[in-house]
Design a protein around this motif. Structure first.
Motif, PDB file in Angstrom:
ATOM      1  N   TYR A 170       0.807  -1.217   0.000  1.00 24.80           N
ATOM      2  CA  TYR A 170       0.000   0.000   0.000  1.00 24.80           C
ATOM      3  C   TYR A 170       0.845   1.274   0.000  1.00 24.80           C
ATOM      4  CZ  TYR A 170      -3.976  -3.021   0.571  1.00 24.80           C
ATOM      5  OH  TYR A 170      -4.935  -3.997   0.361  1.00 24.80           O
ATOM      6  N   THR A 171       2.161   1.130   0.153  1.00 22.38           N
ATOM      7  CA  THR A 171       3.080   2.259   0.022  1.00 22.38           C
ATOM      8  C   THR A 171       4.178   1.831  -0.944  1.00 22.38           C
ATOM      9  OG1 THR A 171       2.678   2.971   2.303  1.00 22.38           O
ATOM     10  CG2 THR A 171       4.627   3.863   1.203  1.00 22.38           C
ATOM     11  N   LEU A 172       4.196   2.459  -2.123  1.00 24.50           N
ATOM     12  CA  LEU A 172       5.131   2.098  -3.180  1.00 24.50           C
ATOM     13  C   LEU A 172       6.001   3.302  -3.532  1.00 24.50           C
ATOM     14  CD1 LEU A 172       2.571   0.244  -5.495  1.00 24.50           C
ATOM     15  CD2 LEU A 172       4.087  -0.794  -3.782  1.00 24.50           C
ATOM     16  N   LEU A 173       7.059   3.050  -4.276  1.00 20.09           N
ATOM     17  CA  LEU A 173       7.983   4.108  -4.679  1.00 20.09           C
ATOM     18  C   LEU A 173       8.075   4.177  -6.187  1.00 20.09           C
ATOM     19  CD1 LEU A 173      10.294   6.180  -3.975  1.00 20.09           C
ATOM     20  CD2 LEU A 173      11.881   4.240  -4.178  1.00 20.09           C
ATOM     21  N   MET A 174       7.923   5.386  -6.733  1.00 18.42           N
ATOM     22  CA  MET A 174       8.300   5.618  -8.118  1.00 18.42           C
ATOM     23  C   MET A 174       9.744   6.102  -8.069  1.00 18.42           C
ATOM     24  SD  MET A 174       7.727   5.395 -11.286  1.00 18.42           S
ATOM     25  CE  MET A 174       6.021   4.830 -11.159  1.00 18.42           C
ATOM     26  N   GLY A 175      10.665   5.153  -8.230  1.00 20.23           N
ATOM     27  CA  GLY A 175      12.080   5.457  -8.102  1.00 20.23           C
ATOM     28  C   GLY A 175      12.702   5.828  -9.432  1.00 20.23           C
ATOM     29  N   SER A 176      13.896   6.407  -9.365  1.00 20.53           N
ATOM     30  CA  SER A 176      14.598   6.843 -10.565  1.00 20.53           C
ATOM     31  C   SER A 176      16.089   6.598 -10.400  1.00 20.53           C
ATOM     32  CB  SER A 176      14.315   8.325 -10.835  1.00 20.53           C
ATOM     33  OG  SER A 176      14.705   9.116  -9.733  1.00 20.53           O
ATOM     34  N   VAL A 177      16.834   6.923 -11.438  1.00 22.37           N
ATOM     35  CA  VAL A 177      18.255   6.597 -11.469  1.00 22.37           C
ATOM     36  C   VAL A 177      19.026   7.239 -10.325  1.00 22.37           C
ATOM     37  CG1 VAL A 177      18.716   8.482 -13.107  1.00 22.37           C
ATOM     38  CG2 VAL A 177      20.324   6.569 -12.936  1.00 22.37           C
ATOM     39  N   GLY A 178      18.610   8.442  -9.894  1.00 21.46           N
ATOM     40  CA  GLY A 178      19.322   9.106  -8.799  1.00 21.46           C
ATOM     41  C   GLY A 178      19.288   8.320  -7.495  1.00 21.46           C
ATOM     42  N   PRO A 179      18.113   8.236  -6.854  1.00 24.22           N
ATOM     43  CA  PRO A 179      18.037   7.535  -5.563  1.00 24.22           C
ATOM     44  C   PRO A 179      18.264   6.040  -5.648  1.00 24.22           C
ATOM     45  CG  PRO A 179      15.855   8.243  -6.288  1.00 24.22           C
ATOM     46  CD  PRO A 179      16.842   8.913  -7.199  1.00 24.22           C
ATOM     47  N   LEU A 180      18.134   5.434  -6.835  1.00 31.71           N
ATOM     48  CA  LEU A 180      18.279   3.984  -6.944  1.00 31.71           C
ATOM     49  C   LEU A 180      19.640   3.537  -7.472  1.00 31.71           C
ATOM     50  CD1 LEU A 180      14.773   2.916  -8.306  1.00 31.71           C
ATOM     51  CD2 LEU A 180      15.596   2.883  -5.944  1.00 31.71           C
ATOM     52  N   ALA A 181      20.473   4.470  -7.951  1.00 34.01           N
ATOM     53  CA  ALA A 181      21.769   4.052  -8.497  1.00 34.01           C
ATOM     54  C   ALA A 181      22.878   5.065  -8.231  1.00 34.01           C
ATOM     55  CB  ALA A 181      21.650   3.788  -9.997  1.00 34.01           C
ATOM     56  N   ILE A 182      22.667   6.327  -8.584  1.00 31.76           N
ATOM     57  CA  ILE A 182      23.735   7.324  -8.498  1.00 31.76           C
ATOM     58  C   ILE A 182      24.030   7.741  -7.059  1.00 31.76           C
ATOM     59  CG2 ILE A 182      24.345   9.705  -9.096  1.00 31.76           C
ATOM     60  CD1 ILE A 182      22.828   9.300 -11.732  1.00 31.76           C
ATOM     61  N   ASN A 183      22.984   7.944  -6.260  1.00 34.69           N
ATOM     62  CA  ASN A 183      23.168   8.515  -4.929  1.00 34.69           C
ATOM     63  C   ASN A 183      24.023   7.655  -4.004  1.00 34.69           C
ATOM     64  OD1 ASN A 183      21.574  10.526  -5.873  1.00 34.69           O
ATOM     65  ND2 ASN A 183      19.883  10.244  -4.448  1.00 34.69           N
ATOM     66  N   ALA A 184      24.071   6.358  -4.259  1.00 39.16           N
ATOM     67  CA  ALA A 184      24.896   5.483  -3.422  1.00 39.16           C
ATOM     68  C   ALA A 184      26.362   5.884  -3.469  1.00 39.16           C
ATOM     69  CB  ALA A 184      24.740   4.029  -3.873  1.00 39.16           C
ATOM     70  N   SER A 185      26.795   6.481  -4.581  1.00 41.23           N
ATOM     71  CA  SER A 185      28.174   6.948  -4.714  1.00 41.23           C
ATOM     72  C   SER A 185      28.301   8.448  -4.445  1.00 41.23           C
ATOM     73  CB  SER A 185      28.695   6.659  -6.126  1.00 41.23           C
ATOM     74  OG  SER A 185      28.687   5.278  -6.396  1.00 41.23           O
ATOM     75  N   LEU A 186      27.205   9.170  -4.571  1.00 44.08           N
ATOM     76  CA  LEU A 186      27.229  10.627  -4.463  1.00 44.08           C
ATOM     77  C   LEU A 186      27.185  11.102  -3.012  1.00 44.08           C
ATOM     78  CD1 LEU A 186      27.158  13.182  -6.291  1.00 44.08           C
ATOM     79  CD2 LEU A 186      24.668  13.091  -6.126  1.00 44.08           C
ATOM     80  N   TYR A 187      26.467  10.369  -2.154  1.00 37.14           N
ATOM     81  CA  TYR A 187      26.293  10.763  -0.757  1.00 37.14           C
ATOM     82  C   TYR A 187      27.231   9.975   0.147  1.00 37.14           C
ATOM     83  CZ  TYR A 187      22.137  13.485  -1.906  1.00 37.14           C
ATOM     84  OH  TYR A 187      21.286  14.441  -2.415  1.00 37.14           O
ATOM     85  N   ALA A 188      27.769  10.657   1.154  1.00 36.07           N
ATOM     86  CA  ALA A 188      28.688  10.000   2.085  1.00 36.07           C
ATOM     87  C   ALA A 188      28.000   8.895   2.866  1.00 36.07           C
ATOM     88  CB  ALA A 188      29.284  11.039   3.045  1.00 36.07           C
ATOM     89  N   SER A 189      26.728   9.079   3.173  1.00 39.45           N
ATOM     90  CA  SER A 189      25.941   8.043   3.853  1.00 39.45           C
ATOM     91  C   SER A 189      24.535   8.054   3.301  1.00 39.45           C
ATOM     92  CB  SER A 189      25.921   8.275   5.368  1.00 39.45           C
ATOM     93  OG  SER A 189      25.293   9.510   5.681  1.00 39.45           O
ATOM     94  N   MET A 190      23.933   6.884   3.292  1.00 38.16           N
ATOM     95  CA  MET A 190      22.594   6.725   2.737  1.00 38.16           C
ATOM     96  C   MET A 190      21.635   6.218   3.807  1.00 38.16           C
ATOM     97  SD  MET A 190      22.371   7.460  -0.587  1.00 38.16           S
ATOM     98  CE  MET A 190      21.176   6.384  -1.390  1.00 38.16           C
TER      99      MET A 190
END
Length: 330
Positions: A93-113
């Motif tokens: 009942y709670t879903l995510l419309m995810g995109s390349v940023g939060p699902l792939a790029i941000n893991a390398s872009l942010y010091a912590s997730m």
């Protein structure tokens, strides 16, 4: 009635009652959804993620028979919305419309997730690709083809500047990936969101840009910008006359925006199957496919397993590009 007969009758009744209870429980479990479904978008209304989410939500509402609403949770490059879903009850009942940023790029872009992309989500389907379009301001960079463009960059290292919608965005990293693959040099100029396009149009010392097709297609048709190539492996239905960078000499080049539906882990298998089936059918319907194409989006509708593999590949692909670019989270 004899005792034996009465006992047997009671046993039959008990068995029938138990079977009815099991059937009722099974029916209840299979009745998904029985109430409103929320799709979280980790960005403000009006952007590409929102456009895709609203188009799909409209069709899911019809096929699921329940309200499907969009909830906006912008911030931290989409991480706030994604984290909310990662921590939600895994009931569908709670879903995510995810995109390349939060699902792939941000893991390398942010010091912590605040979440683990590959552990905390249940993939449902890669819904659509939205290619980036390489465009130049012809007044600033008078080239007519991608080959001329690359030749100009090679002949003038460091002379040309490219705009982006922000450091670490798909718009930025598309340029960085080109620099690596083509062996060219150009200076990145980050803007805050869509104002990057204004900078390119005004000739504010920027010569080219990787932008989503919906944001530039009318400017290309009006002749104010010149389209040289698209960034997906195959041509876009929105601009079928524009070749891909992959077919122009760089077969491994792919740097698109993409949008996928996911839920928190562990989402029940029957929910995943139902949602994937509905989404795959919806994005292949001619009417919706045409509507998506008008927005510069190409239908995909892949399987959960394909989405999981794609997310892993995208995370691995972008990590060295983020490092080489020295991109930092805004």
């Amino acid at each position: 009635m004899r005792v034996g007969t009465r006992a047997a009758a009671l046993l039959v009744c008990a068995a029938l009652l138990g079977a009815a209870q099991v059937t009722a429980q099974t029916t209840a479990q299979n009745a998904y959804p029985s109430r409103q479904v929320s799709i979280v978008v980790g960005f403000s209304a009006g952007g590409s993620t929102d456009i895709v989410a609203r188009l799909l939500a409209e069709e899911l509402r019809k096929s699921l028979g329940q309200p499907v609403v969009i909830e906006y949770k912008p911030g931290a490059g989409g991480n706030i919305g994604a984290a909310l879903v990662a921590k939600a009850k895994p009931d569908g009942y709670t879903l995510l419309m995810g995109s390349v940023g939060p699902l792939a790029i941000n893991a390398s872009l942010y010091a912590s997730m605040p979440y683990d992309t590959l552990r905390d989500f249940t993939p449902i389907s890669l819904a659509v690709h939205v290619p980036n379009l390489l465009v130049v301001n012809p007044a600033m960079m008078p080239v007519d083809s991608f080959a001329e463009f690359v030749a100009s960059l090679k002949a003038n290292p460091g002379k040309f500047f490219f705009a982006s919608t922000g450091s670490g965005t798909s718009s930025h990293l598309s340029g960085e990936l080109l620099k690596v693959m083509a062996g060219v040099d150009a200076t990145h100029v980050p803007y805050k969101g869509a104002v990057a396009l204004n900078g390119l149009l005004a000739g504010e010392h920027v010569h080219f840009m990787f932008a989503t097709i919906p944001s530039v297609i009318q400017l290309v048709r009006a002749g104010r910008l010149r389209a040289l190539a698209v960034t997906t492996k195959t041509r876009s239905a929105a601009v079928p006359e524009v070749p891909t960078i992959a077919e122009l000499g760089f077969p491994e080049f792919e740097a698109s925006s993409w949008f996928a539906l996911l839920g928190p882990t562990p989402l029940p298998r029957e929910v995943v199957i139902r949602l994937h089936a509905e989404l795959a059918r919806i994005v292949r319907e001619p009417a919706l496919r045409d509507r998506l194409a008008q927005q510069g989006a190409d239908s995909v509708g892949g399987t959960p397993e394909e989405l999981a593999a794609y997310m892993r590949a995208e995370t691995v692909k972008w990590a060295p590009i983020v490092k080489l670019s020295s991109a930092k989270a805004d």
